[in-house]
Design a protein around this motif. Structure first.
Motif, mmCIF file in Angstrom:
data_model
loop_
_atom_site.group_PDB
_atom_site.id
_atom_site.type_symbol
_atom_site.label_atom_id
_atom_site.label_comp_id
_atom_site.label_asym_id
_atom_site.label_seq_id
_atom_site.Cartn_x
_atom_site.Cartn_y
_atom_site.Cartn_z
ATOM 1 N N SER A 81 6.684 -29.648 62.657
ATOM 2 C CA SER A 81 7.408 -29.353 61.414
ATOM 3 C C SER A 81 6.438 -28.865 60.353
ATOM 4 O O SER A 81 5.294 -29.315 60.285
ATOM 5 N N PHE A 82 6.917 -27.926 59.560
ATOM 6 C CA PHE A 82 6.082 -27.401 58.477
ATOM 7 C C PHE A 82 5.753 -28.484 57.460
ATOM 8 O O PHE A 82 4.659 -28.511 56.900
ATOM 9 N N THR A 83 6.671 -29.399 57.211
ATOM 10 C CA THR A 83 6.431 -30.472 56.244
ATOM 11 C C THR A 83 5.225 -31.310 56.667
ATOM 12 O O THR A 83 4.323 -31.572 55.862
ATOM 13 N N GLU A 84 5.195 -31.710 57.934
ATOM 14 C CA GLU A 84 4.065 -32.512 58.428
ATOM 15 C C GLU A 84 2.786 -31.684 58.463
ATOM 16 O O GLU A 84 1.708 -32.190 58.148
ATOM 17 N N LEU A 85 2.901 -30.431 58.847
ATOM 18 C CA LEU A 85 1.736 -29.557 58.900
ATOM 19 C C LEU A 85 1.101 -29.406 57.513
ATOM 20 O O LEU A 85 -0.118 -29.493 57.373
ATOM 21 N N LEU A 86 1.930 -29.203 56.508
ATOM 22 C CA LEU A 86 1.420 -29.082 55.140
ATOM 23 C C LEU A 86 0.791 -30.393 54.678
ATOM 24 O O LEU A 86 -0.285 -30.399 54.078
ATOM 25 N N ARG A 87 1.442 -31.497 54.978
ATOM 26 C CA ARG A 87 0.897 -32.807 54.611
ATOM 27 C C ARG A 87 -0.451 -33.048 55.290
ATOM 28 O O ARG A 87 -1.427 -33.440 54.655
ATOM 29 N N ASP A 88 -0.518 -32.795 56.592
ATOM 30 C CA ASP A 88 -1.735 -33.071 57.346
ATOM 31 C C ASP A 88 -2.887 -32.128 57.012
ATOM 32 O O ASP A 88 -4.043 -32.505 57.141
ATOM 33 N N SER A 89 -2.570 -30.920 56.572
ATOM 34 C CA SER A 89 -3.625 -29.953 56.242
ATOM 35 C C SER A 89 -3.978 -29.963 54.763
ATOM 36 O O SER A 89 -5.001 -29.413 54.366
ATOM 37 N N GLY A 90 -3.113 -30.563 53.940
ATOM 38 C CA GLY A 90 -3.349 -30.566 52.505
ATOM 39 C C GLY A 90 -3.066 -29.220 51.862
ATOM 40 O O GLY A 90 -3.484 -28.959 50.727
ATOM 41 N N ALA A 91 -2.337 -28.358 52.546
ATOM 42 C CA ALA A 91 -2.037 -27.019 52.035
ATOM 43 C C ALA A 91 -0.778 -27.043 51.173
ATOM 44 O O ALA A 91 0.096 -27.893 51.341
ATOM 45 N N ALA A 92 -0.701 -26.089 50.276
ATOM 46 C CA ALA A 92 0.476 -25.942 49.419
ATOM 47 C C ALA A 92 1.623 -25.321 50.226
ATOM 48 O O ALA A 92 1.398 -24.626 51.211
ATOM 49 N N ARG A 93 2.848 -25.544 49.795
ATOM 50 C CA ARG A 93 4.023 -25.071 50.526
ATOM 51 C C ARG A 93 3.975 -23.569 50.800
ATOM 52 O O ARG A 93 4.299 -23.131 51.886
ATOM 53 N N GLY A 94 3.565 -22.774 49.856
ATOM 54 C CA GLY A 94 3.539 -21.315 50.039
ATOM 55 C C GLY A 94 2.444 -20.826 50.965
ATOM 56 O O GLY A 94 2.406 -19.645 51.319
ATOM 57 N N ALA A 95 1.568 -21.726 51.393
ATOM 58 C CA ALA A 95 0.420 -21.321 52.206
ATOM 59 C C ALA A 95 0.802 -20.844 53.598
ATOM 60 O O ALA A 95 0.116 -19.999 54.174
ATOM 61 N N ILE A 96 1.878 -21.361 54.133
ATOM 62 C CA ILE A 96 2.234 -21.003 55.513
ATOM 63 C C ILE A 96 2.451 -19.509 55.642
ATOM 64 O O ILE A 96 1.800 -18.838 56.444
ATOM 65 N N TYR A 97 3.355 -18.952 54.854
ATOM 66 C CA TYR A 97 3.650 -17.526 54.999
ATOM 67 C C TYR A 97 2.581 -16.647 54.365
ATOM 68 O O TYR A 97 2.463 -15.479 54.721
#
Length: 188
Positions: free
Chosen positions: A26-42
């Motif tokens: 899940s993107f939510t867990e990925l962002l949490r685990d990486s410490g990245a901001a929500r917009g970082a994925i795309y």
């Protein structure tokens, strides 16, 4: 900074693939685990989840290949012993639910791209192990066969040890592989 964030996201994706597979990532867990901001994925992965998963599996495959390249090549038995020592902690993690990030991408029957990523990674591992075994004195054809067997042992051990919740399937196979290589290549 951007490269650092991207790297953390890839590492978090590898961990997610190992523990939850593609479908469970899940993107939510990925962002949490990486410490990245929500917009970082795309921003970092404009192709979305498919791009992120493919790059994470590719990176993991390259990292494993680099480790295999560093195995000592004193004898075929030494290569096998070093390989088994290297993979033992990974297989031990399988007993509690972890898996192979590269193998995880083969589960999606709709993605030829991910299947190709896995095939490339596995092929590179076999090639690298074969090179180490050839450097230890094995003829190329024997080195190729033994390398393929070791990668098959690794991937099969992930599944069997995960299912059993114990390291015993790996330990049994490792003992057999070591005994066979010792008897076949005692001082090669």
């Amino acid at each position: 900074m951007a490269t650092e964030t991207r790297g953390r996201m890839l590492e978090a994706a590898v961990q997610a693939l190992q523990w939850r597979g593609v479908a469970g990532m899940s993107f939510t867990e990925l962002l949490r685990d990486s410490g990245a901001a929500r917009g970082a994925i795309y921003h970092h992965f404009p192709g979305g989840k498919a791009q992120l998963v493919a790059e994470a599996a590719t990176r993991n495959g390259q990292d494993i290949r680099a480790h295999l390249a560093a195995l000592p090549a004193g004898s075929p038995h030494a290569v096998v012993e070093a390989f088994l020592t290297f993979v033992r902690p990974v297989i031990e993690a399988a007993t509690t639910g972890s898996g192979c990030a590269v193998a995880a991408v083969t589960v999606d029957p709709e993605s030829d791209t991910l299947r190709e990523v896995a095939a490339t990674a596995f092929g590179s591992w076999i090639e690298q192990l074969s090179e180490r075994l050839a450097a230890a004195g094995l003829p190329p054809r024997e080195a190729d066969g033994l390398a393929a067997m070791l990668i098959t042992l690794l991937e099969g051990a992930h599944v069997l040890c995960r299912a059993a919740g114990t390291l015993e399937p790996f330990e049994q196979t490792a003992r057999t592989a070591l005994a066979l290589t010792q008897s076949r290549y005692p001082s090669a």
